[in-house]
Design a protein around this motif. Structure first.
Motif, PDB file in Angstrom:
ATOM      1  N   PHE A   7       3.893  15.215   3.419  1.00 51.27           N
ATOM      2  CA  PHE A   7       3.469  15.770   4.706  1.00 51.27           C
ATOM      3  C   PHE A   7       4.105  15.007   5.857  1.00 51.27           C
ATOM      4  CE2 PHE A   7      -0.665  17.134   2.501  1.00 51.27           C
ATOM      5  CZ  PHE A   7      -0.144  18.383   2.191  1.00 51.27           C
ATOM      6  N   LEU A   8       4.124  13.667   5.758  1.00 52.75           N
ATOM      7  CA  LEU A   8       4.696  12.860   6.831  1.00 52.75           C
ATOM      8  C   LEU A   8       6.181  13.149   6.995  1.00 52.75           C
ATOM      9  CD1 LEU A   8       2.891   9.425   6.410  1.00 52.75           C
ATOM     10  CD2 LEU A   8       2.232  11.407   7.784  1.00 52.75           C
ATOM     11  N   GLU A   9       6.887  13.354   5.897  1.00 52.05           N
ATOM     12  CA  GLU A   9       8.307  13.700   5.987  1.00 52.05           C
ATOM     13  C   GLU A   9       8.506  15.059   6.645  1.00 52.05           C
ATOM     14  OE1 GLU A   9      10.603  13.270   2.423  1.00 52.05           O
ATOM     15  OE2 GLU A   9       9.934  11.194   2.142  1.00 52.05           O
ATOM     16  N   MET A  10       7.638  16.006   6.346  1.00 51.13           N
ATOM     17  CA  MET A  10       7.747  17.327   6.970  1.00 51.13           C
ATOM     18  C   MET A  10       7.470  17.242   8.470  1.00 51.13           C
ATOM     19  SD  MET A  10       6.045  19.918   4.255  1.00 51.13           S
ATOM     20  CE  MET A  10       6.382  19.775   2.526  1.00 51.13           C
ATOM     21  N   VAL A  11       6.435  16.496   8.854  1.00 49.55           N
ATOM     22  CA  VAL A  11       6.124  16.337  10.270  1.00 49.55           C
ATOM     23  C   VAL A  11       7.290  15.650  10.979  1.00 49.55           C
ATOM     24  CG1 VAL A  11       4.574  15.257  11.952  1.00 49.55           C
ATOM     25  CG2 VAL A  11       3.631  16.312   9.900  1.00 49.55           C
ATOM     26  N   GLN A  12       7.868  14.656  10.335  1.00 50.36           N
ATOM     27  CA  GLN A  12       9.012  13.974  10.932  1.00 50.36           C
ATOM     28  C   GLN A  12      10.178  14.950  11.131  1.00 50.36           C
ATOM     29  OE1 GLN A  12      10.745  10.697   8.696  1.00 50.36           O
ATOM     30  NE2 GLN A  12      11.097   9.633  10.627  1.00 50.36           N
ATOM     31  N   GLN A  13      10.410  15.837  10.173  1.00 51.98           N
ATOM     32  CA  GLN A  13      11.461  16.845  10.301  1.00 51.98           C
ATOM     33  C   GLN A  13      11.191  17.746  11.512  1.00 51.98           C
ATOM     34  OE1 GLN A  13      11.473  20.405   7.681  1.00 51.98           O
ATOM     35  NE2 GLN A  13      13.400  19.533   6.902  1.00 51.98           N
ATOM     36  N   LEU A  14       9.947  18.180  11.684  1.00 48.74           N
ATOM     37  CA  LEU A  14       9.588  19.011  12.838  1.00 48.74           C
ATOM     38  C   LEU A  14       9.788  18.243  14.135  1.00 48.74           C
ATOM     39  CD1 LEU A  14       8.296  20.677  10.503  1.00 48.74           C
ATOM     40  CD2 LEU A  14       6.401  21.141  12.033  1.00 48.74           C
ATOM     41  N   ASP A  15       9.402  16.972  14.145  1.00 46.92           N
ATOM     42  CA  ASP A  15       9.521  16.133  15.335  1.00 46.92           C
ATOM     43  C   ASP A  15      10.983  15.912  15.722  1.00 46.92           C
ATOM     44  OD1 ASP A  15       8.371  14.492  17.391  1.00 46.92           O
ATOM     45  OD2 ASP A  15       8.776  12.704  16.178  1.00 46.92           O
ATOM     46  N   VAL A  16      11.822  15.622  14.746  1.00 47.74           N
ATOM     47  CA  VAL A  16      13.245  15.391  15.024  1.00 47.74           C
ATOM     48  C   VAL A  16      13.893  16.649  15.595  1.00 47.74           C
ATOM     49  CG1 VAL A  16      15.488  14.958  13.917  1.00 47.74           C
ATOM     50  CG2 VAL A  16      13.515  13.501  13.384  1.00 47.74           C
ATOM     51  N   ALA A  17      13.580  17.808  15.017  1.00 45.85           N
ATOM     52  CA  ALA A  17      14.152  19.062  15.522  1.00 45.85           C
ATOM     53  C   ALA A  17      13.600  19.389  16.908  1.00 45.85           C
ATOM     54  CB  ALA A  17      13.879  20.206  14.549  1.00 45.85           C
ATOM     55  N   TYR A  18      12.320  19.132  17.133  1.00 41.56           N
ATOM     56  CA  TYR A  18      11.722  19.360  18.454  1.00 41.56           C
ATOM     57  C   TYR A  18      12.439  18.503  19.502  1.00 41.56           C
ATOM     58  CZ  TYR A  18       8.005  19.793  21.974  1.00 41.56           C
ATOM     59  OH  TYR A  18       7.284  20.036  23.122  1.00 41.56           O
ATOM     60  N   ARG A  19      12.673  17.257  19.166  1.00 42.32           N
ATOM     61  CA  ARG A  19      13.381  16.343  20.086  1.00 42.32           C
ATOM     62  C   ARG A  19      14.802  16.822  20.334  1.00 42.32           C
ATOM     63  NH1 ARG A  19      13.559  10.296  18.274  1.00 42.32           N
ATOM     64  NH2 ARG A  19      12.180  11.381  16.868  1.00 42.32           N
ATOM     65  N   HIS A  20      15.447  17.373  19.313  1.00 45.24           N
ATOM     66  CA  HIS A  20      16.795  17.920  19.463  1.00 45.24           C
ATOM     67  C   HIS A  20      16.830  18.978  20.564  1.00 45.24           C
ATOM     68  CE1 HIS A  20      20.705  19.624  18.266  1.00 45.24           C
ATOM     69  NE2 HIS A  20      20.121  20.807  18.367  1.00 45.24           N
ATOM     70  N   TRP A  21      15.825  19.849  20.595  1.00 47.31           N
ATOM     71  CA  TRP A  21      15.804  20.965  21.545  1.00 47.31           C
ATOM     72  C   TRP A  21      15.194  20.605  22.892  1.00 47.31           C
ATOM     73  CZ3 TRP A  21      19.091  24.414  20.222  1.00 47.31           C
ATOM     74  CH2 TRP A  21      19.301  24.705  18.865  1.00 47.31           C
ATOM     75  N   THR A  22      14.281  19.641  22.930  1.00 46.02           N
ATOM     76  CA  THR A  22      13.554  19.360  24.175  1.00 46.02           C
ATOM     77  C   THR A  22      13.874  18.010  24.794  1.00 46.02           C
ATOM     78  OG1 THR A  22      11.658  18.283  23.104  1.00 46.02           O
ATOM     79  CG2 THR A  22      11.583  20.712  23.329  1.00 46.02           C
ATOM     80  N   GLY A  23      14.410  17.088  23.998  1.00 44.63           N
ATOM     81  CA  GLY A  23      14.621  15.731  24.485  1.00 44.63           C
ATOM     82  C   GLY A  23      13.362  14.878  24.415  1.00 44.63           C
ATOM     83  N   ALA A  24      12.255  15.456  23.952  1.00 45.88           N
ATOM     84  CA  ALA A  24      10.982  14.740  23.861  1.00 45.88           C
ATOM     85  C   ALA A  24      10.439  14.838  22.438  1.00 45.88           C
ATOM     86  CB  ALA A  24       9.968  15.337  24.840  1.00 45.88           C
ATOM     87  N   ARG A  25       9.545  13.930  22.124  1.00 45.17           N
ATOM     88  CA  ARG A  25       8.878  13.978  20.825  1.00 45.17           C
ATOM     89  C   ARG A  25       7.679  14.913  20.907  1.00 45.17           C
ATOM     90  NH1 ARG A  25       8.087   8.012  18.737  1.00 45.17           N
ATOM     91  NH2 ARG A  25       8.471   8.985  16.748  1.00 45.17           N
ATOM     92  N   LEU A  26       7.178  15.326  19.749  1.00 43.70           N
ATOM     93  CA  LEU A  26       5.937  16.100  19.727  1.00 43.70           C
ATOM     94  C   LEU A  26       4.839  15.289  20.405  1.00 43.70           C
ATOM     95  CD1 LEU A  26       6.130  17.447  16.072  1.00 43.70           C
ATOM     96  CD2 LEU A  26       6.209  18.834  18.153  1.00 43.70           C
ATOM     97  N   PRO A  27       3.960  15.945  21.155  1.00 44.20           N
ATOM     98  CA  PRO A  27       2.925  15.204  21.882  1.00 44.20           C
ATOM     99  C   PRO A  27       1.967  14.489  20.934  1.00 44.20           C
ATOM    100  CG  PRO A  27       2.632  17.591  22.135  1.00 44.20           C
ATOM    101  CD  PRO A  27       3.887  17.385  21.361  1.00 44.20           C
ATOM    102  N   ALA A  28       1.704  13.236  21.248  1.00 41.72           N
ATOM    103  CA  ALA A  28       0.780  12.414  20.459  1.00 41.72           C
ATOM    104  C   ALA A  28       0.314  11.261  21.334  1.00 41.72           C
ATOM    105  CB  ALA A  28       1.470  11.885  19.198  1.00 41.72           C
ATOM    106  N   PRO A  29      -0.825  10.662  20.998  1.00 39.36           N
ATOM    107  CA  PRO A  29      -1.285   9.497  21.765  1.00 39.36           C
ATOM    108  C   PRO A  29      -0.260   8.366  21.692  1.00 39.36           C
ATOM    109  CG  PRO A  29      -3.010  10.285  20.291  1.00 39.36           C
ATOM    110  CD  PRO A  29      -1.752  11.015  19.931  1.00 39.36           C
ATOM    111  N   GLN A  30      -0.170   7.632  22.774  1.00 41.27           N
ATOM    112  CA  GLN A  30       0.723   6.479  22.789  1.00 41.27           C
ATOM    113  C   GLN A  30       0.092   5.341  22.001  1.00 41.27           C
ATOM    114  OE1 GLN A  30       1.915   5.537  26.779  1.00 41.27           O
ATOM    115  NE2 GLN A  30       2.575   7.619  27.183  1.00 41.27           N
ATOM    116  N   LEU A  31       0.861   4.332  21.745  1.00 40.13           N
ATOM    117  CA  LEU A  31       0.416   3.102  21.087  1.00 40.13           C
ATOM    118  C   LEU A  31       0.112   3.267  19.609  1.00 40.13           C
ATOM    119  CD1 LEU A  31      -1.873   1.670  23.911  1.00 40.13           C
ATOM    120  CD2 LEU A  31       0.566   1.249  23.538  1.00 40.13           C
ATOM    121  N   LEU A  32       0.599   4.323  18.992  1.00 41.66           N
ATOM    122  CA  LEU A  32       0.482   4.458  17.543  1.00 41.66           C
ATOM    123  C   LEU A  32       1.797   4.015  16.920  1.00 41.66           C
ATOM    124  CD1 LEU A  32      -1.091   8.042  17.192  1.00 41.66           C
ATOM    125  CD2 LEU A  32      -2.273   5.852  17.036  1.00 41.66           C
TER     126      LEU A  32
END
Length: 158
Positions: A7-32
Motif C-alpha cells: 500500500f505504501l508503495e502504491m501511495v508513493q507512486q500516486l504522490d510522485v505522479a501528483y508532484r510531476h503534474w502539480t509541483g506539490a506533494r499530496l496534502p498531508a500534515p507536516q512533521l511526519l
C-alpha cells in the motif's frame, strides 16, 4: 512484500505522479516522516485516493480507507472492479469526458460530481483532481484521483 508495504508503495507512486503534474506533494500534515506520511495518506486521509490501470475497461488497483468508506465496498470487492462502476450509468459520459481531458492534459482540477456507492446510492464528490500515473521513464500506468467526500472538510487535514 507485506500488504502494508505494498500500500505504501502504491501511495508513493500516486504522490510522485501528483508532484510531476502539480509541483506539490499530496496534502498531508507536516512533521511526519516519509513512511508516516504515506501511511497517513493510506489510512487516515480525510480525502479519497484511488487509482485504476490501463486496461481497455480500467480496473481499480488502489483505494485508500476514505475511498473505500465513500464507496462502501470492502477492499477485496473494490480492487479489480471496473472503475466505470464508480459512476452511475447517467454520470458515466461526464466521467469519461473528464478522463479524456486527463489523458490529453495530464491532470484535471476542481471536479465535482456524483458517484455511486455499493448500494447504488449517489453521493457527491468535491474538489476532485484526476491525474495520469507515469513511472520514472514516462510510461503511462493508469490514472489516479483525489476527492473530498465532504464539502465542509475540503482542505482540512485534521
Amino acid at each position: 512484500m507485506s500488504p502494508a508495504n505494498e500500500f505504501l508503495e502504491m501511495v508513493q507512486q500516486l504522490d510522485v505522479a501528483y508532484r510531476h503534474w502539480t509541483g506539490a506533494r499530496l496534502p498531508a500534515p507536516q512533521l511526519l516522516s516519509e513512511d508516516e506520511r504515506l501511511a497517513w495518506l493510506h489510512a487516515h486521509a480525510p480525502f479519497a485516493l484511488l487509482a485504476h490501470g490501463t486496461e481497455a475497461d480500467p480496473l481499480f488497483y488502489y483505494a485508500n480507507e476514505q475511498a473505500l468508506a465513500s464507496f462502501k465496498y470492502p477492499r477485496e470487492q473494490f480492487i479489480g472492479m471496473p472503475s466505470r462502476f464508480s459512476a452511475s450509468p447517467l454520470d458515466r459520459d461526464m466521467r469519461q469526458t473528464l478522463l479524456e481531458q486527463v489523458t490529453a492534459h495530464g491532470i484535471a482540477h476542481g471536479y465535482s460530481g456524483y458517484r455511486v456507492d455499493r448500494q447504488g446510492n449517489a453521493f457527491m464528490i468535491h474538489e476532485g483532481k484526476v491525474w495520469t500515473l507515469v513511472d520514472q521513464q514516462g510510461v503511462h500506468l493508469g490514472q489516479a484521483a483525489l476527492f473530498w467526500p465532504d464539502a465542509e472538510r475540503v482542505g482540512q487535514l485534521d
